[in-house]
Design an enzyme around this catalytic site. Structure first.
Site, short mmCIF file in Angstrom:
data_model
loop_
_atom_site.label_atom_id
_atom_site.label_comp_id
_atom_site.label_asym_id
_atom_site.label_seq_id
_atom_site.Cartn_x
_atom_site.Cartn_y
_atom_site.Cartn_z
N SER A 1 0.83 -1.20 0.00
CA SER A 1 0.00 0.00 0.00
C SER A 1 0.86 1.25 0.00
O SER A 1 0.51 2.26 -0.61
CB SER A 1 -0.95 0.01 1.19
N GLU A 2 2.02 1.21 0.70
CA GLU A 2 2.96 2.32 0.66
C GLU A 2 4.40 1.83 0.74
O GLU A 2 4.69 0.83 1.40
CB GLU A 2 2.73 3.32 1.81
N THR A 3 5.27 2.56 0.06
CA THR A 3 6.72 2.39 0.14
C THR A 3 7.30 3.76 0.45
O THR A 3 6.87 4.77 -0.12
CB THR A 3 7.30 1.87 -1.19
#
Length: 282
Positions: free
Chosen positions: A45-47
């Site tokens: 979902s996020e990096t």
């Protein structure tokens, strides 16, 4: 050039998982396109990417990417990145707090023995949802609009609209129209209260439309921050409570909320699951 890499699990005390975030260290020389390409490849979902700070008072700077775009702020990446920075030897200016520079401004992160907490950033949109929004959100959640006890824009960057349902069971029973939510660009956070003192938490939370919009998000710091600011201010929730999220996905996210006279703090457990290095970018 190899760069240190960590994948950090956030908001789960273990052994069941919470929400992972990928963290790339020493990312100052990476281009926007390289960051976006790598975030798309991880498919999380996020990096996040750690960089040297540019603002006075910040301990480090972070950029946050979904597989499709950059975000000005997000909650579980904030805590996961702080964990990775500290574990890699970062030395904050304070023993109990560190300051993270984001596109949404400076975010204070507080350290405790068993958790990290971020100070909820100011809401950039804080207003009741109009009737058109209420109707659209009810349709996307596939429920009668009369079941919605309250709805409000609680946007702290990602674009959240918050929805209060009568109970935690109502939240767990939702079967939203996920494909339509993804197409609509709405980011919907839903909360309902448990009614038993023996319950595992005080509220159940679910998040729809985050990331690429087509999947439910396991555990969401930015949403819980916006919900906490709204619910505590209106007396719907106490100053200290625990939110459970991810139950419908087989996760065990536990989000701790603690409000004082200055801030609403949102936090939970963090732990590194993967350590390594990154060699290739687009």
């Amino acid at each position: 050039m190899s760069r240190a890499f960590r994948q950090v699990d956030v908001f789960a005390p273990g052994p069941q998982p919470g929400n992972p975030v990928a963290v790339v260290h020493d990312a100052d020389r990476l281009t926007d396109q390289q960051m976006q390409t790598f975030a798309h490849w991880t498919n999380l979902s996020e990096t996040t990417f750690l960089l040297r700070p540019t603002q006075p008072g910040a301990d480090y700077r972070v950029r946050i990417f979904t597989p499709q775009r950059e975000l000005p702020f997000a909650g579980h990446p904030t805590l996961g990145t702080a964990h990775a920075w500290l574990e890699a030897g970062g030395r904050p200016g304070s023993e109990t707090e560190l300051v993270q520079e984001t596109a949404a401004g400076l975010i204070t992160v507080r350290r405790s023995d068993d958790a990290l907490f971020f100070a909820a950033p100011p809401l950039v949109r804080d207003e009741p949802a109009d009737e058109s929004t209420r109707s659209t959100v009810a349709r996307l959640l596939d429920i009668d609009v009369a079941r919605i006890e309250a709805m409000r824009w609680i946007d702290n960057g990602p674009g959240w609209v918050g929805v209060v349902l009568p109970s935690a069971d109502d939240v767990l029973g939702l079967r939203p129209r996920m494909s339509e939510i993804g197409e609509s660009q709405f980011k919907i956070g839903v909360v309902g209260f448990f009614d038993s003192p023996d319950s595992p938490a005080d509220v159940e939370v679910r998040a729809f439309g985050a990331g690429d919009g087509s999947q439910e998000d396991p555990v969401t710091g930015s949403l819980n921050a916006g919900l906490a600011q709204w619910l505590i201010r209106e007396g719907r929730a106490p100053a200290t409570y625990v939110a459970r999220q991810g139950t419908a996905l087989g996760r065990r996210g536990m989000v701790r909320v603690e409000a004082d006279h200055e801030n609403v703090w949102v936090g939970g457990a963090t732990r590194t699951i993967i350590r390594g290095s990154v060699d290739a970018f687009g």
